[in-house]
Design a protein around this motif. Structure first.
Motif, mmCIF file in Angstrom:
data_model
loop_
_atom_site.group_PDB
_atom_site.id
_atom_site.type_symbol
_atom_site.label_atom_id
_atom_site.label_comp_id
_atom_site.label_asym_id
_atom_site.label_seq_id
_atom_site.Cartn_x
_atom_site.Cartn_y
_atom_site.Cartn_z
ATOM 1 N N VAL A 70 110.945 27.578 15.337
ATOM 2 C CA VAL A 70 109.964 26.601 14.854
ATOM 3 C C VAL A 70 110.225 25.254 15.532
ATOM 4 C CG1 VAL A 70 109.181 25.273 12.843
ATOM 5 C CG2 VAL A 70 109.514 27.738 12.652
ATOM 6 N N LEU A 71 111.480 24.875 15.630
ATOM 7 C CA LEU A 71 111.838 23.629 16.308
ATOM 8 C C LEU A 71 111.426 23.687 17.776
ATOM 9 C CD1 LEU A 71 113.183 20.865 16.473
ATOM 10 C CD2 LEU A 71 115.369 22.047 16.793
ATOM 11 N N TYR A 72 111.739 24.771 18.449
ATOM 12 C CA TYR A 72 111.382 24.918 19.860
ATOM 13 C C TYR A 72 109.871 24.824 20.046
ATOM 14 C CZ TYR A 72 110.881 27.009 24.480
ATOM 15 O OH TYR A 72 110.545 27.249 25.789
ATOM 16 N N ASP A 73 109.117 25.529 19.203
ATOM 17 C CA ASP A 73 107.657 25.485 19.266
ATOM 18 C C ASP A 73 107.159 24.060 19.020
ATOM 19 O OD1 ASP A 73 104.958 26.860 19.252
ATOM 20 O OD2 ASP A 73 104.966 25.964 17.243
ATOM 21 N N SER A 74 107.755 23.378 18.061
ATOM 22 C CA SER A 74 107.361 22.003 17.751
ATOM 23 C C SER A 74 107.664 21.065 18.908
ATOM 24 C CB SER A 74 108.079 21.518 16.484
ATOM 25 O OG SER A 74 107.723 22.331 15.384
ATOM 26 N N ASP A 126 101.383 29.036 10.160
ATOM 27 C CA ASP A 126 101.387 30.460 10.535
ATOM 28 C C ASP A 126 102.159 30.744 11.822
ATOM 29 O OD1 ASP A 126 99.917 31.323 8.299
ATOM 30 O OD2 ASP A 126 98.051 30.708 9.254
ATOM 31 N N PHE A 127 103.325 30.110 11.971
ATOM 32 C CA PHE A 127 104.180 30.404 13.116
ATOM 33 C C PHE A 127 104.679 31.836 12.981
ATOM 34 C CE2 PHE A 127 108.322 30.828 15.074
ATOM 35 C CZ PHE A 127 108.053 30.393 16.369
ATOM 36 N N LYS A 128 104.494 32.623 13.999
ATOM 37 C CA LYS A 128 104.881 34.035 13.953
ATOM 38 C C LYS A 128 106.350 34.170 14.354
ATOM 39 C CE LYS A 128 100.224 35.715 14.406
ATOM 40 N NZ LYS A 128 99.881 34.921 13.289
ATOM 41 N N GLY A 129 107.218 34.239 13.351
ATOM 42 C CA GLY A 129 108.647 34.382 13.578
ATOM 43 C C GLY A 129 109.080 35.831 13.476
ATOM 44 N N VAL A 130 110.320 36.094 13.787
ATOM 45 C CA VAL A 130 110.861 37.449 13.753
ATOM 46 C C VAL A 130 110.783 38.048 12.350
ATOM 47 C CG1 VAL A 130 112.966 38.818 14.089
ATOM 48 C CG2 VAL A 130 112.374 37.016 15.706
ATOM 49 N N THR A 131 110.989 37.230 11.329
ATOM 50 C CA THR A 131 111.000 37.740 9.956
ATOM 51 C C THR A 131 109.688 37.476 9.214
ATOM 52 O OG1 THR A 131 112.005 35.696 9.150
ATOM 53 C CG2 THR A 131 113.501 37.501 9.758
ATOM 54 N N GLY A 132 108.644 37.064 9.930
ATOM 55 C CA GLY A 132 107.344 36.838 9.303
ATOM 56 C C GLY A 132 106.769 35.485 9.669
ATOM 57 N N ASN A 133 105.590 35.199 9.128
ATOM 58 C CA ASN A 133 104.904 33.939 9.406
ATOM 59 C C ASN A 133 105.498 32.801 8.601
ATOM 60 O OD1 ASN A 133 103.292 35.433 11.045
ATOM 61 N ND2 ASN A 133 101.456 35.234 9.814
ATOM 62 N N ILE A 134 105.573 31.628 9.222
ATOM 63 C CA ILE A 134 106.125 30.439 8.585
ATOM 64 C C ILE A 134 105.096 29.321 8.663
ATOM 65 C CG2 ILE A 134 107.954 28.691 8.658
ATOM 66 C CD1 ILE A 134 109.653 30.844 10.166
ATOM 67 N N ILE A 172 104.716 25.166 7.316
ATOM 68 C CA ILE A 172 105.383 24.020 6.706
ATOM 69 C C ILE A 172 104.387 23.369 5.752
ATOM 70 C CG2 ILE A 172 106.583 21.846 7.138
ATOM 71 C CD1 ILE A 172 108.013 24.354 8.274
ATOM 72 N N ASP A 173 104.768 23.182 4.486
ATOM 73 C CA ASP A 173 103.848 22.620 3.489
ATOM 74 C C ASP A 173 103.840 21.091 3.526
ATOM 75 O OD1 ASP A 173 106.045 21.694 2.024
ATOM 76 O OD2 ASP A 173 105.841 23.169 0.429
ATOM 77 N N LYS A 174 103.043 20.486 2.641
ATOM 78 C CA LYS A 174 102.884 19.028 2.617
ATOM 79 C C LYS A 174 104.185 18.297 2.315
ATOM 80 C CE LYS A 174 101.323 18.855 -2.205
ATOM 81 N NZ LYS A 174 102.490 18.234 -2.746
ATOM 82 N N ASP A 175 105.145 18.966 1.691
ATOM 83 C CA ASP A 175 106.451 18.366 1.384
ATOM 84 C C ASP A 175 107.489 18.696 2.449
ATOM 85 O OD1 ASP A 175 105.560 17.234 -1.068
ATOM 86 O OD2 ASP A 175 105.721 19.215 -1.995
ATOM 87 N N HIS A 176 107.036 19.270 3.556
ATOM 88 C CA HIS A 176 107.876 19.638 4.703
ATOM 89 C C HIS A 176 108.832 20.790 4.402
ATOM 90 C CE1 HIS A 176 107.176 15.401 6.556
ATOM 91 N NE2 HIS A 176 106.072 16.056 6.329
ATOM 92 N N ASN A 177 108.460 21.632 3.454
ATOM 93 C CA ASN A 177 109.245 22.825 3.134
ATOM 94 C C ASN A 177 108.611 24.034 3.805
ATOM 95 O OD1 ASN A 177 111.075 21.531 1.281
ATOM 96 N ND2 ASN A 177 109.374 21.441 -0.152
ATOM 97 N N ALA A 178 109.430 24.939 4.278
ATOM 98 C CA ALA A 178 108.920 26.166 4.884
ATOM 99 C C ALA A 178 108.394 27.092 3.802
ATOM 100 C CB ALA A 178 110.020 26.852 5.676
ATOM 101 N N GLN A 179 107.189 27.593 3.996
ATOM 102 C CA GLN A 179 106.594 28.577 3.102
ATOM 103 C C GLN A 179 106.625 29.909 3.828
ATOM 104 O OE1 GLN A 179 105.463 27.878 -0.150
ATOM 105 N NE2 GLN A 179 106.632 26.061 0.392
ATOM 106 N N LYS A 180 107.384 30.844 3.278
ATOM 107 C CA LYS A 180 107.579 32.122 3.943
ATOM 108 C C LYS A 180 107.929 33.178 2.913
ATOM 109 C CE LYS A 180 110.664 34.324 7.181
ATOM 110 N NZ LYS A 180 110.497 35.477 6.346
ATOM 111 N N GLY A 181 107.369 34.327 3.061
ATOM 112 C CA GLY A 181 107.693 35.424 2.163
ATOM 113 C C GLY A 181 109.121 35.908 2.364
ATOM 114 N N VAL A 182 109.664 36.494 1.316
ATOM 115 C CA VAL A 182 111.010 37.056 1.391
ATOM 116 C C VAL A 182 111.037 38.429 0.735
ATOM 117 C CG1 VAL A 182 112.174 34.828 1.388
ATOM 118 C CG2 VAL A 182 111.775 35.979 -0.766
ATOM 119 N N VAL A 183 112.008 39.210 1.111
ATOM 120 C CA VAL A 183 112.247 40.506 0.479
ATOM 121 C C VAL A 183 113.634 40.431 -0.154
ATOM 122 C CG1 VAL A 183 112.630 42.964 0.893
ATOM 123 C CG2 VAL A 183 110.788 41.767 2.085
ATOM 124 N N ILE A 184 113.723 40.878 -1.399
ATOM 125 C CA ILE A 184 114.997 40.885 -2.111
ATOM 126 C C ILE A 184 115.512 42.319 -2.132
ATOM 127 C CG2 ILE A 184 116.163 40.428 -4.302
ATOM 128 C CD1 ILE A 184 113.848 38.360 -4.810
#
Length: 75
Positions: A3-7, A28-36, A38-50
């Protein structure tokens, strides 16, 4: 890191404010573990599997989609 490199490629310059703005615009950055996104508070929004370990084996426990959780919480 990607994400940093893309930015860095999208930023006007590598100065702090320009780089921060480019990171904040990530959608919707397409990363290895899914799409990422960044929300309005600068937090990454990304799904996770537990996954839990049962008898030394990984067992799927749940999947969490932050956009679905946000939608439920706003109702």
């Amino acid at each position: 890191m990607m994400v940093l490199y893309d930015s860095m490629k999208r930023a006007k310059s590598l100065e702090g404010k320009d780089l921060a703005a480019a990171i904040a615009e990530t959608k919707d950055f397409k990363g290895v573990t899914g799409n990422i996104t960044i929300d309005k508070d600068h937090n990454a929004q990304k799904g996770v599997v537990i996954v839990k370990i049962k008898d030394a084996n990984p067992v799927f426990e749940a999947a969490v989609d932050p956009t679905a959780a946000m939608t439920k919480g706003s109702k």
